[in-house]
Design a protein around this motif. Structure first.
Motif, mmCIF file in Angstrom:
data_model
loop_
_atom_site.group_PDB
_atom_site.id
_atom_site.type_symbol
_atom_site.label_atom_id
_atom_site.label_comp_id
_atom_site.label_asym_id
_atom_site.label_seq_id
_atom_site.Cartn_x
_atom_site.Cartn_y
_atom_site.Cartn_z
ATOM 1 N N PHE A 52 -22.328 6.365 42.082
ATOM 2 C CA PHE A 52 -21.175 5.480 41.963
ATOM 3 C C PHE A 52 -19.878 6.225 42.263
ATOM 4 C CE2 PHE A 52 -17.761 3.646 39.369
ATOM 5 C CZ PHE A 52 -17.758 2.344 39.870
ATOM 6 N N ARG A 53 -19.750 7.427 41.720
ATOM 7 C CA ARG A 53 -18.533 8.216 41.960
ATOM 8 C C ARG A 53 -18.399 8.597 43.422
ATOM 9 N NH1 ARG A 53 -18.026 13.226 38.516
ATOM 10 N NH2 ARG A 53 -16.068 13.357 39.680
ATOM 11 N N SER A 54 -19.497 8.976 44.050
ATOM 12 C CA SER A 54 -19.405 9.403 45.457
ATOM 13 C C SER A 54 -19.142 8.223 46.389
ATOM 14 C CB SER A 54 -20.671 10.135 45.883
ATOM 15 O OG SER A 54 -21.775 9.260 45.899
ATOM 16 N N LEU A 55 -19.602 7.048 46.051
ATOM 17 C CA LEU A 55 -19.351 5.873 46.886
ATOM 18 C C LEU A 55 -17.945 5.334 46.710
ATOM 19 C CD1 LEU A 55 -22.720 3.908 46.531
ATOM 20 C CD2 LEU A 55 -21.909 5.224 48.506
ATOM 21 N N ASN A 56 -17.358 5.511 45.541
ATOM 22 C CA ASN A 56 -16.019 4.976 45.258
ATOM 23 C C ASN A 56 -14.928 6.027 45.281
ATOM 24 O OD1 ASN A 56 -16.882 2.300 44.891
ATOM 25 N ND2 ASN A 56 -17.640 2.837 42.868
ATOM 26 N N GLU A 57 -15.231 7.209 45.743
ATOM 27 C CA GLU A 57 -14.264 8.289 45.771
ATOM 28 C C GLU A 57 -13.303 8.109 46.954
ATOM 29 O OE1 GLU A 57 -15.422 12.533 46.682
ATOM 30 O OE2 GLU A 57 -15.414 12.475 44.477
ATOM 31 N N VAL A 58 -12.052 8.261 46.682
ATOM 32 C CA VAL A 58 -11.040 8.159 47.722
ATOM 33 C C VAL A 58 -10.714 9.562 48.203
ATOM 34 C CG1 VAL A 58 -8.699 7.416 48.262
ATOM 35 C CG2 VAL A 58 -10.094 6.092 46.658
ATOM 36 N N ASP A 59 -10.826 9.767 49.533
ATOM 37 C CA ASP A 59 -10.551 11.104 50.084
ATOM 38 C C ASP A 59 -9.086 11.322 50.322
ATOM 39 O OD1 ASP A 59 -13.156 11.907 50.026
ATOM 40 O OD2 ASP A 59 -13.584 11.090 52.008
#
Length: 72
Positions: free
Chosen positions: A65-72
């Protein structure tokens, strides 16, 4: 109630205090494991395995979930 027993058994420091449920004892008796001490050990081992699988699944889900919703 099942999850509470799993957590309680998983963190038990004294394996002599663990008691196998009648359902688990019947299943173990069916496969010729009739010694109460061994039955209690298998009940503890099953609880630890369930606890580890639940924690690993939760961790993997949160990480995904964190990796899919992480903003770069």
């Amino acid at each position: 109630m099942f999850l509470l027993n799993v957590i309680r058994r998983s963190f038990a420091s004294n394996l002599q205090t663990i008691v196998c449920s009648p359902t688990e004892a019947a299943a173990l008796n069916d496969v010729n494991i009739g010694t109460p001490v061994i039955q209690n050990y298998f009940a503890w081992r099953r609880s630890v395995l369930i606890f580890v699988v639940l924690c690993t699944t939760l961790s993997a889900g949160l990480s995904t979930f964190r990796s899919l919703n992480e903003v770069d």
